[in-house]
Design a protein around this motif. Structure first.
Motif, PDB file in Angstrom:
ATOM      1  N   SER A 158       5.710  10.838   6.350  1.00  0.00           N
ATOM      2  CA  SER A 158       6.772  11.178   5.394  1.00  0.00           C
ATOM      3  C   SER A 158       8.083  10.503   5.799  1.00  0.00           C
ATOM      4  O   SER A 158       8.893  10.142   4.934  1.00  0.00           O
ATOM      5  N   THR A 159       8.271  10.305   7.090  1.00  0.00           N
ATOM      6  CA  THR A 159       9.487   9.633   7.571  1.00  0.00           C
ATOM      7  C   THR A 159       9.531   8.187   7.092  1.00  0.00           C
ATOM      8  O   THR A 159      10.582   7.695   6.660  1.00  0.00           O
ATOM      9  N   GLN A 160       8.394   7.504   7.173  1.00  0.00           N
ATOM     10  CA  GLN A 160       8.334   6.121   6.714  1.00  0.00           C
ATOM     11  C   GLN A 160       8.563   6.018   5.204  1.00  0.00           C
ATOM     12  O   GLN A 160       9.287   5.142   4.724  1.00  0.00           O
ATOM     13  N   ILE A 161       7.924   6.920   4.441  1.00  0.00           N
ATOM     14  CA  ILE A 161       8.085   6.904   2.987  1.00  0.00           C
ATOM     15  C   ILE A 161       9.532   7.197   2.605  1.00  0.00           C
ATOM     16  O   ILE A 161      10.113   6.527   1.738  1.00  0.00           O
ATOM     17  N   ASP A 162      10.149   8.202   3.264  1.00  0.00           N
ATOM     18  CA  ASP A 162      11.549   8.532   2.980  1.00  0.00           C
ATOM     19  C   ASP A 162      12.466   7.378   3.336  1.00  0.00           C
ATOM     20  O   ASP A 162      13.461   7.121   2.637  1.00  0.00           O
ATOM     21  N   CYS A 200      11.621   0.347   8.576  1.00  0.00           N
ATOM     22  CA  CYS A 200      10.953   1.648   8.455  1.00  0.00           C
ATOM     23  C   CYS A 200       9.769   1.799   9.415  1.00  0.00           C
ATOM     24  O   CYS A 200       8.926   2.686   9.244  1.00  0.00           O
ATOM     25  N   ALA A 201       9.727   0.919  10.421  1.00  0.00           N
ATOM     26  CA  ALA A 201       8.690   1.001  11.472  1.00  0.00           C
ATOM     27  C   ALA A 201       7.284   1.021  10.908  1.00  0.00           C
ATOM     28  O   ALA A 201       6.428   1.801  11.334  1.00  0.00           O
ATOM     29  N   ILE A 202       7.040   0.143   9.922  1.00  0.00           N
ATOM     30  CA  ILE A 202       5.704   0.024   9.339  1.00  0.00           C
ATOM     31  C   ILE A 202       5.063  -1.234   9.908  1.00  0.00           C
ATOM     32  O   ILE A 202       5.490  -2.354   9.629  1.00  0.00           O
ATOM     33  N   THR A 246      14.977   5.397   0.748  1.00  0.00           N
ATOM     34  CA  THR A 246      16.402   5.177   1.019  1.00  0.00           C
ATOM     35  C   THR A 246      16.764   3.706   0.885  1.00  0.00           C
ATOM     36  O   THR A 246      17.782   3.355   0.275  1.00  0.00           O
ATOM     37  N   LEU A 247      15.916   2.834   1.441  1.00  0.00           N
ATOM     38  CA  LEU A 247      16.151   1.391   1.334  1.00  0.00           C
ATOM     39  C   LEU A 247      16.201   0.955  -0.123  1.00  0.00           C
ATOM     40  O   LEU A 247      17.083   0.189  -0.525  1.00  0.00           O
ATOM     41  N   HIS A 306       0.833  -1.213   0.000  1.00  0.00           N
ATOM     42  CA  HIS A 306       0.000   0.000   0.000  1.00  0.00           C
ATOM     43  C   HIS A 306       0.866   1.261   0.000  1.00  0.00           C
ATOM     44  O   HIS A 306       0.543   2.251  -0.669  1.00  0.00           O
ATOM     45  N   ALA A 307       1.963   1.236   0.747  1.00  0.00           N
ATOM     46  CA  ALA A 307       2.857   2.390   0.801  1.00  0.00           C
ATOM     47  C   ALA A 307       3.475   2.651  -0.567  1.00  0.00           C
ATOM     48  O   ALA A 307       3.572   3.801  -1.019  1.00  0.00           O
ATOM     49  N   ILE A 308       3.886   1.597  -1.252  1.00  0.00           N
ATOM     50  CA  ILE A 308       4.496   1.733  -2.579  1.00  0.00           C
ATOM     51  C   ILE A 308       3.489   2.292  -3.574  1.00  0.00           C
ATOM     52  O   ILE A 308       3.794   3.200  -4.357  1.00  0.00           O
ATOM     53  N   CYS A 309       2.275   1.753  -3.548  1.00  0.00           N
ATOM     54  CA  CYS A 309       1.249   2.195  -4.494  1.00  0.00           C
ATOM     55  C   CYS A 309       0.797   3.631  -4.238  1.00  0.00           C
ATOM     56  O   CYS A 309       0.309   4.302  -5.149  1.00  0.00           O
ATOM     57  N   ALA A 310       0.945   4.096  -3.006  1.00  0.00           N
ATOM     58  CA  ALA A 310       0.483   5.444  -2.652  1.00  0.00           C
ATOM     59  C   ALA A 310       1.484   6.529  -3.027  1.00  0.00           C
ATOM     60  O   ALA A 310       1.163   7.713  -2.962  1.00  0.00           O
ATOM     61  N   ASP A 311       2.687   6.134  -3.429  1.00  0.00           N
ATOM     62  CA  ASP A 311       3.726   7.123  -3.712  1.00  0.00           C
ATOM     63  C   ASP A 311       4.326   6.867  -5.099  1.00  0.00           C
ATOM     64  O   ASP A 311       4.819   5.766  -5.370  1.00  0.00           O
ATOM     65  N   VAL A 312       4.271   7.866  -5.973  1.00  0.00           N
ATOM     66  CA  VAL A 312       4.744   7.722  -7.348  1.00  0.00           C
ATOM     67  C   VAL A 312       6.224   7.355  -7.393  1.00  0.00           C
ATOM     68  O   VAL A 312       6.642   6.465  -8.129  1.00  0.00           O
ATOM     69  N   SER A 313       7.044   8.040  -6.575  1.00  0.00           N
ATOM     70  CA  SER A 313       8.482   7.777  -6.580  1.00  0.00           C
ATOM     71  C   SER A 313       8.791   6.366  -6.115  1.00  0.00           C
ATOM     72  O   SER A 313       9.658   5.687  -6.686  1.00  0.00           O
ATOM     73  N   LEU A 314       8.075   5.909  -5.094  1.00  0.00           N
ATOM     74  CA  LEU A 314       8.289   4.550  -4.608  1.00  0.00           C
ATOM     75  C   LEU A 314       7.876   3.512  -5.642  1.00  0.00           C
ATOM     76  O   LEU A 314       8.522   2.474  -5.801  1.00  0.00           O
ATOM     77  N   SER A 315       6.791   3.785  -6.354  1.00  0.00           N
ATOM     78  CA  SER A 315       6.346   2.872  -7.405  1.00  0.00           C
ATOM     79  C   SER A 315       7.422   2.726  -8.479  1.00  0.00           C
ATOM     80  O   SER A 315       7.724   1.619  -8.932  1.00  0.00           O
TER      81      SER A 315
END
Length: 254
Positions: A100-104, A85-87, A108-109, A39-48
């Protein structure tokens, strides 16, 4: 008038953002996302984009050394992402919010992992993907769960196979697949569905897939996705979960 202009601006900005989001596809189907990480990946364009990039680099790196060791390393890395990432896992029906800390942290990972995998040399001339890369034309559908795929109307359909992306005849896609020689796959444990797929390919090929030179198994997220069996006449027998069919190459090997 001011309100109309603001509303129009917001509409255009939202539409543009949606278009960008649609273009940024990760290595899996976001419609089927089930874990907090997905869900985190899909919610963020850069992560995708990072997820898709990593999948492609990982696929390439599998052909450059000890594939089993790399798979084990990649599984361990993937399993550790949430803790790093404490998810935390939420309720099954919840789509969690992410800071934003978790996404960042995830970005980084991913960047660090891409850098590590990219240090490996490029695939050699023995890369199994070379046997299937290119443009293909559907010559014949031998069997299909969806009967609409069988018929003259489907013949001539153009299909692209690529080391960075595969698709089934009924439209299911796989980004960043893992491609392996079929004889190596047969030597390891497979579940019931994967064994049934092998049997289906064997039956369609008259049992010849057991020893067919250059036969390839395509894996998606660790599961057998499709089988590709080159024939002496240059055609390619393909077996996936929904169909068995034969393709003719349109373009020369890359």
């Amino acid at each position: 008038m001011y309100r109309i202009l603001v509303a129009a601006t917001l509409f255009i900005a939202t539409s543009a953002a949606n278009a960008v989001a649609e273009d940024a596809q990760p290595s899996f189907d976001c419609a089927k996302a089930s874990t907090p990480i997905e869900h985190a990946i899909c919610a963020d364009v850069s992560l995708s984009k990072l997820d898709a990039d990593l999948a492609g680099r990982y696929t390439e790196a599998l052909g450059t050394g000890d594939a089993e060791a790399l798979r084990a390393e990649q599984r361990a890395w993937a399993e550790e992402r949430a803790n790093a990432c404490a998810i935390l896992p939420g309720a099954d029906d919840d789509v969690p919010d992410f800071s934003s800390t978790q996404i960042d942290c995830l970005k980084t990972l991913y960047n660090d992992r891409i850098a590590a995998i990219s240090a490996a040399p490029i695939r050699s001339a023995g890369d199994p993907a070379r046997a299937i890369d290119g443009m293909w034309q559907l010559a014949d559908v031998i069997e299909a769960t969806d009967k609409s795929l069988i018929g003259v109307g489907q013949q001539g359909r153009i299909i692209r196979l690529d080391r960075h992306g595969l698709a089934t005849l009924d439209g299911a896609g796989c980004s960043g697949p893992t491609l392996e020689a079929l004889d190596q796959v047969r030597a390891r444990p497979l579940d019931e569905e994967e064994t049934a797929l092998l049997a289906k390919a064997d039956a369609a090929g008259g049992g010849g897939t057991n020893s067919a030179k250059g036969a390839i198994a395509g894996f998606c997220l660790g599961r057998l996705f499709a089988l590709y069996v080159p024939s002496a006449d240059g055609s390619l027998l393909v077996a996936d979960a929904g169909a068995v069919y034969r393709l003719q190459r349109l373009a020369p090997k890359p």
